[in-house]
Design a protein around this motif. Structure first.
Motif, PDB file in Angstrom:
ATOM      1  N   ARG A  92      -8.409   2.275   0.182  1.00  0.00           N
ATOM      2  CA  ARG A  92      -7.949   2.594   1.541  1.00  0.00           C
ATOM      3  C   ARG A  92      -7.145   3.898   1.500  1.00  0.00           C
ATOM      4  O   ARG A  92      -6.333   4.117   0.597  1.00  0.00           O
ATOM      5  CB  ARG A  92      -7.110   1.447   2.105  1.00  0.00           C
ATOM      6  CG  ARG A  92      -7.816   0.096   1.998  1.00  0.00           C
ATOM      7  CD  ARG A  92      -7.085  -0.991   2.724  1.00  0.00           C
ATOM      8  NE  ARG A  92      -7.218  -0.862   4.167  1.00  0.00           N
ATOM      9  CZ  ARG A  92      -6.717  -1.732   5.058  1.00  0.00           C
ATOM     10  NH1 ARG A  92      -6.065  -2.805   4.603  1.00  0.00           N
ATOM     11  NH2 ARG A  92      -6.866  -1.544   6.341  1.00  0.00           N
ATOM     12  N   ARG A  93      -7.366   4.770   2.475  1.00  0.00           N
ATOM     13  CA  ARG A  93      -6.696   6.077   2.532  1.00  0.00           C
ATOM     14  C   ARG A  93      -5.376   5.935   3.259  1.00  0.00           C
ATOM     15  O   ARG A  93      -5.338   5.536   4.436  1.00  0.00           O
ATOM     16  CB  ARG A  93      -7.589   7.096   3.252  1.00  0.00           C
ATOM     17  CG  ARG A  93      -7.089   8.536   3.142  1.00  0.00           C
ATOM     18  CD  ARG A  93      -7.054   9.009   1.699  1.00  0.00           C
ATOM     19  NE  ARG A  93      -6.614  10.407   1.581  1.00  0.00           N
ATOM     20  CZ  ARG A  93      -6.305  10.981   0.441  1.00  0.00           C
ATOM     21  NH1 ARG A  93      -6.375  10.286  -0.698  1.00  0.00           N
ATOM     22  NH2 ARG A  93      -5.931  12.242   0.409  1.00  0.00           N
ATOM     23  N   ILE A 109      -2.983   4.040   7.832  1.00  0.00           N
ATOM     24  CA  ILE A 109      -4.038   3.542   6.940  1.00  0.00           C
ATOM     25  C   ILE A 109      -5.395   3.859   7.559  1.00  0.00           C
ATOM     26  O   ILE A 109      -5.656   3.518   8.723  1.00  0.00           O
ATOM     27  CB  ILE A 109      -3.895   2.022   6.721  1.00  0.00           C
ATOM     28  CG1 ILE A 109      -2.535   1.709   6.073  1.00  0.00           C
ATOM     29  CG2 ILE A 109      -5.025   1.494   5.844  1.00  0.00           C
ATOM     30  CD1 ILE A 109      -2.257   0.232   5.930  1.00  0.00           C
ATOM     31  N   ASP A 110      -6.242   4.548   6.796  1.00  0.00           N
ATOM     32  CA  ASP A 110      -7.595   4.908   7.237  1.00  0.00           C
ATOM     33  C   ASP A 110      -7.585   5.597   8.598  1.00  0.00           C
ATOM     34  O   ASP A 110      -8.396   5.289   9.490  1.00  0.00           O
ATOM     35  CB  ASP A 110      -8.483   3.657   7.279  1.00  0.00           C
ATOM     36  CG  ASP A 110      -8.677   3.043   5.896  1.00  0.00           C
ATOM     37  OD1 ASP A 110      -8.663   3.812   4.911  1.00  0.00           O
ATOM     38  OD2 ASP A 110      -8.840   1.815   5.801  1.00  0.00           O
ATOM     39  N   LEU A 120       0.830  -1.209   0.000  1.00  0.00           N
ATOM     40  CA  LEU A 120       0.000   0.000   0.000  1.00  0.00           C
ATOM     41  C   LEU A 120       0.867   1.262   0.000  1.00  0.00           C
ATOM     42  O   LEU A 120       0.607   2.212  -0.736  1.00  0.00           O
ATOM     43  CB  LEU A 120      -0.934  -0.003   1.212  1.00  0.00           C
ATOM     44  CG  LEU A 120      -2.072  -1.038   1.195  1.00  0.00           C
ATOM     45  CD1 LEU A 120      -2.781  -1.071   2.544  1.00  0.00           C
ATOM     46  CD2 LEU A 120      -3.064  -0.720   0.077  1.00  0.00           C
ATOM     47  N   THR A 150      -5.166   7.489  -2.055  1.00  0.00           N
ATOM     48  CA  THR A 150      -6.085   6.365  -1.878  1.00  0.00           C
ATOM     49  C   THR A 150      -5.593   5.205  -2.737  1.00  0.00           C
ATOM     50  O   THR A 150      -5.374   5.364  -3.945  1.00  0.00           O
ATOM     51  CB  THR A 150      -7.518   6.746  -2.292  1.00  0.00           C
ATOM     52  OG1 THR A 150      -7.960   7.835  -1.465  1.00  0.00           O
ATOM     53  CG2 THR A 150      -8.462   5.564  -2.124  1.00  0.00           C
TER      54      THR A 150
END
Length: 635
Positions: free
Chosen positions: A386-387, A426-427, A338, A382
Motif C-alpha cells: 500500500r502506498r 493511503i493509496d 502503516l 510503500t
C-alpha cells in the motif's frame, strides 16, 4: 640542553635567590670584596634560561621579552650594577615560576575533565566479568557498570536501571534516571543502581573524548585581540631597543637606557588576552558549555539578535502522540502500523514519535519499500503493498491528495491548542490525522529574559511548523517575531537578511536539519544532550545539557570574558606608561621597576582567574506552572 634547563629551571631560580641573599648578608657583615662575586654568580646562573629562550626566539625570527632582559643584564654587568643585574634576572625567573603556577589554575576545568576520564572497564563474557583497560573496549562489547562506577564508553543500556551523574558531560549535577534503551556517555558516574550496556563509541570517538579535544583546541585558539597583540609585540620589542638607544644618545646615561629597556617589556600586555581566553573557555567547560575558541568568544559577546529553531530548542524535543483522527475506512491500529512502518526511515522528531507510539501499543512495524523523504515536508513509502504518504499540507497538495473542509477544520482546531498535525494518506486518499504535541522548556522564559537584560535586542523563531503552533509558542515566550512553515534553505535566507540589516546573529538549533542556518549565522549554537557529532562539528558553541539556561550562561560568559580581557590590556598599558614615566623622571630604578613589571603580570593573571568562578547572576527559579503542548513537523 633544553630538557636540562626546563627540568632544573626552578632550582636555578632558587639558587640565584640564595646567592643574592648571601651577597646582601656579606655586605651587612662588611665583606665587600665577596659581595660582587656572589651577585655576579647569581646573575650568570639566572641568565642562562633567559638567554636560551631569547636565542630560540631569534631563531624563529621573533623579538622576545627575554631578548630585552638579556641586553639589559649585559649592560648592567658592563656598568658594574651587579645588584640590579642579579635582582632583575632573579625576579624575571621568579615571575615565570609564579606565572606558570597561576596559569595552571586557569586550566583547572580542563584538568578536572581529564581526571574524570575512566581508566578501566568491566567486560561481560557470558557470566564472567573481566576488568580491562578502557583502551581495550571494542564496539559491540557488553559492559557491566556497578554502583559508583564510571561509564567507560558511549553506548546503550540493555539491562538494569540507574541514577547517573552526567556532570562531566552536561555540567548538570542532578542525576538522570536511565533504563532500558537509553543512551549513556563515557565519563559519567552511576550514583545508584547498576546497568549492563553495549559499547557503541569507544576511544577518541566517545562524547567525553571529543569534549576534552574541543576544549583543548579552543584554549589554544586565539581571538583577534590576541593575534593583534602577538603582531604588536613583534614590532614593539625592536622599537623599544631603538628607543633605548635614542635615550642613551640623548642623555649619555647607559643606566637610564638599560632601565628603560627592561621596564618597557610588554609581558603583561602579551599575556593578558590569552589568559582571559583560557579561563573563560575553562569556565564554559565546567558548566557544560563548549565555546570553540577566543574568536568565537569575541563574536558571541557582540551578538544582538537571537534566532531559534523550535522543536528541541525552545521546546523539549520530546513530542508525544495525543490523538489519532480516522477519516476513511481504515481502522486506527492499521493506520498507526502503516504510518509507523513508513516513518522508520525518518530521522525527524515527529516521525520517530509515531514509531515509538506504535511500539508502545504493541504493534510490529514492517520494512518500507520505495521510500522517499521529502525534506521539510514528510515522506512517501510503500508498506505491505500500500502506498503511504505522511507529512504536512504542502506534501498532500504536491501529491494530489485532497484535504476536505472537515479535516482542515479539525486540523486547525488541534493546531490552535498547540499540536502539530501529521496528515496520513493511503493509496491516494487521506486516511487520518496524527496530533503530536511538544512542551515549551521550563527554563525558556527565564533564559530569554536574562539574555534580553544582557543586551539582546530581538529574539526571532524560525520554524518549519504550521503558523498556528508557531504563534502559540511566540506569544507564550514573548518573542519579537516568528516565521513558520519554512524549509532549511528558508531559514538560511532569513539569517542572511538579518545580517544584511546589520544584526549580529546567533542561531540555535538541534544541529541536524538546522545545520545550514547554524553555519550561516555569526554564532552557531547547537543544543543536543550528549553532543551529537554533527552539532559538535557545525556549531561554534555546544550546550551539552540541552538547556536554555546554559545558553544564557554562555552569552553572559562571553561578555564577562571580553570585559576581563579589556581590563587586562588596560592594566598592562597603564603600568608600562607609569613605569616609563617614572624611569624618565628618575624615580623608578631597574630592580624596583622589574618588581612592578612582574607584579603587573601576576595582576592580569589573577584578574583572569576570576573567570574560573564566574556564574551568571541568579534571577529566580524560572517557575513555569502553565505549560502548553506545542509540536512541529518540519522544524
Amino acid at each position: 640542553m633544553i630538557k636540562w634547563i626546563n627540568k632544573y629551571k626552578n632550582c636555578i631560580t632558587a639558587l640565584s635567590g640564595i646567592l643574592i641573599v648571601i651577597g646582601f648578608a656579606l655586605k651587612t657583615l662588611g665583606y665587600e670584596a665577596a659581595v660582587d662575586y656572589a651577585l655576579i654568580l647569581a646573575t650568570l646562573i639566572a641568565v642562562v634560561p633567559i638567554v636560551h629562550k631569547a636565542y630560540l626566539a631569534l631563531r624563529m625570527k621573533a623579538f622576545s621579552i627575554e631578548l630585552l632582559v638579556t641586553i639589559a643584564v649585559i649592560g648592567a654587568l658592563f656598568i658594574r650594577e651587579y645588584t640590579e643585574s642579579s635582582v632583575v634576572t632573579f625576579l624575571f625567573l621568579f615571575g615565570d615560576f609564579l606565572e606558570a603556577r597561576t596559569l595552571e589554575k586557569t586550566r583547572s576545568s580542563l584538568r578536572s575533565l581529564i581526571d574524570m576520564a575512566p581508566q578501566e572497564a568491566i567486560i561481560m563474557h557470558g557470566t564472567d566479568q573481566v576488568i580491562v583497560p578502557v583502551e581495550e573496549v571494542a564496539v559491540g562489547d557488553r559492559l557491566f557498570i556497578k554502583p559508583g562506577g564510571k561509564i567507560p564508553v558511549d553506548g546503550i543500556i540493555v539491562k538494569g536501571q540507574a541514577a547517573i551523574n552526567e556532570a562531566a558531560v552536561t555540567g548538570e549535577a542532578i542525576p538522570a534516571n536511565k533504563s532500558l534503551d537509553d543512551n549513556v556517555f563515557s565519563g559519567t558516574l552511576v550514583d545508584e543502581g547498576f546497568i549492563e550496556m553495549i559499547a557503541e563509541k569507544v576511544g577518541d570517538d566517545t562524547t567525553f573524548a571529543k569534549i576534552i579535544e574541543l576544549v583543548e583546541e579552543a584554549q589554544e585558539s586565539k581571538s583577534k585581540a590576541e593575534r593583534f597583540l602577538d603582531a604588536f609585540a613583534n614590532f614593539y620589542t625592536p622599537a623599544i631597543v631603538v628607543l633605548s638607544v635614542i635615550v642613551y644618545a640623548w642623555t649619555r646615561d647607559l643606566h637610564l637606557a638599560i632601565t628603560f629597556l627592561v621596564i618597557a617589556c610588554p609581558g603583561a600586555l602579551v599575556i593578558g588576552a590569552p589568559v582571559s581566553n583560557v579561563a573563560g573557555i575553562g569556565n564554559g567547560a565546567k558548566y557544560g558549555v563548549l565555546v570553540k575558541g577566543g574568536e568565537v568568544m569575541d563574536r558571541f559577546s557582540k551578538v544582538d539578535t537571537l534566532v531559534f529553531d523550535k522543536t528541541g530548542t525552545l521546546t523539549k524535543g520530546k513530542p508525544e502522540v495525543t490523538d489519532i483522527h480516522i477519516l476513511s475506512g481504515v481502522d486506527r491500529s492499521e493506520l498507526l502500523q502503516l504510518t509507523a512502518s513508513a516513518e522508520r526511515i525518518s530521522e525527524h522528531h515527529l516521525g520517530q514519535t509515531i514509531v515509538k507510539y506504535a511500539h508502545q501499543q504493541g504493534l510490529e512495524t514492517a520494512e518500507p519499500k520505495d521510500a522517499e523523504v521529502i525534506k521539510g515536508h514528510g515522506l512517501k513509502a510503500t508498506v505491505d503493498g500500500r502506498r503511504l504518504v505522511a507529512g504536512n499540507r504542502k506534501l498532500m497538495a504536491q501529491s494530489g491528495i485532497l484535504i476536505n473542509e472537515a479535516a482542515e477544520s479539525y486540523a486547525i482546531a488541534r493546531e490552535k491548542t498547540g499540536n502539530t498535525v501529521v496528515f496520513a494518506a493511503i493509496d491516494g486518499t487521506l486516511a487520518g490525522l496524527f496530533s503530536i504535541a511538544d512542551q515549551i522548556r521550563e527554563d525558556a522564559p527565564q533564559a530569554l529574559a536574562e539574555m534580553r537584560r544582557n543586551g539582546i535586542k530581538q529574539i526571532i523563531m524560525l520554524t518549519g511548523d504550521n503558523r498556528h503552533t508557531a504563534q502559540a509558542v511566540a506569544e507564550q515566550l514573548g518573542l519579537d517575531a516568528y516565521h513558520a512553515e519554512l524549509l532549511p534553505e528558508d531559514k538560511v535566507r532569513f539569517v542572511k537578511q538579518l545580517q544584511a540589516d546589520g544584526a549580529v546573529v546567533a542561531m540555535a538549533g538541534d544541529g541536524i536539519n538546522d545545520a545550514p542556518a547554524i553555519a550561516t549565522a555569526d554564532i552557531g549554537l547547537a543544543m543536543g544532550e550528549g553532543g551529537t557529532d554533527i552539532s559538535m562539528e557545525t556549531a561554534d558553541v555546544v550546550l551539552m545539557a540541552d538547556k536554555l539556561m546554559q545558553f544564557s550562561h554562555a552569552y553572559s560568559l562571553s561578555k564577562a570574558t571580553m570585559r576581563n580581557m579589556k581590563q587586562n590590556i588596560a592594566i598592562a598599558v597603564g603600568v608600562v606608561f607609569f613605569l616609563l614615566a617614572g624611569v624618565l623622571m628618575g624615580s623608578v630604578h631597574l630592580a624596583s621597576g622589574m618588581f612592578i613589571h612582574e607584579a603587573s603580570i601576576l595582576a592580569v593573571i589573577l584578574n583572569a582567574m576570576r573567570l574560573i568562578g564566574f556564574n551568571r547572576k541568579k534571577s529566580g527559579t524560572g517557575s513555569f506552572s502553565h505549560e502548553r503542548n506545542l509540536g512541529n513537523r518540519a522544524d
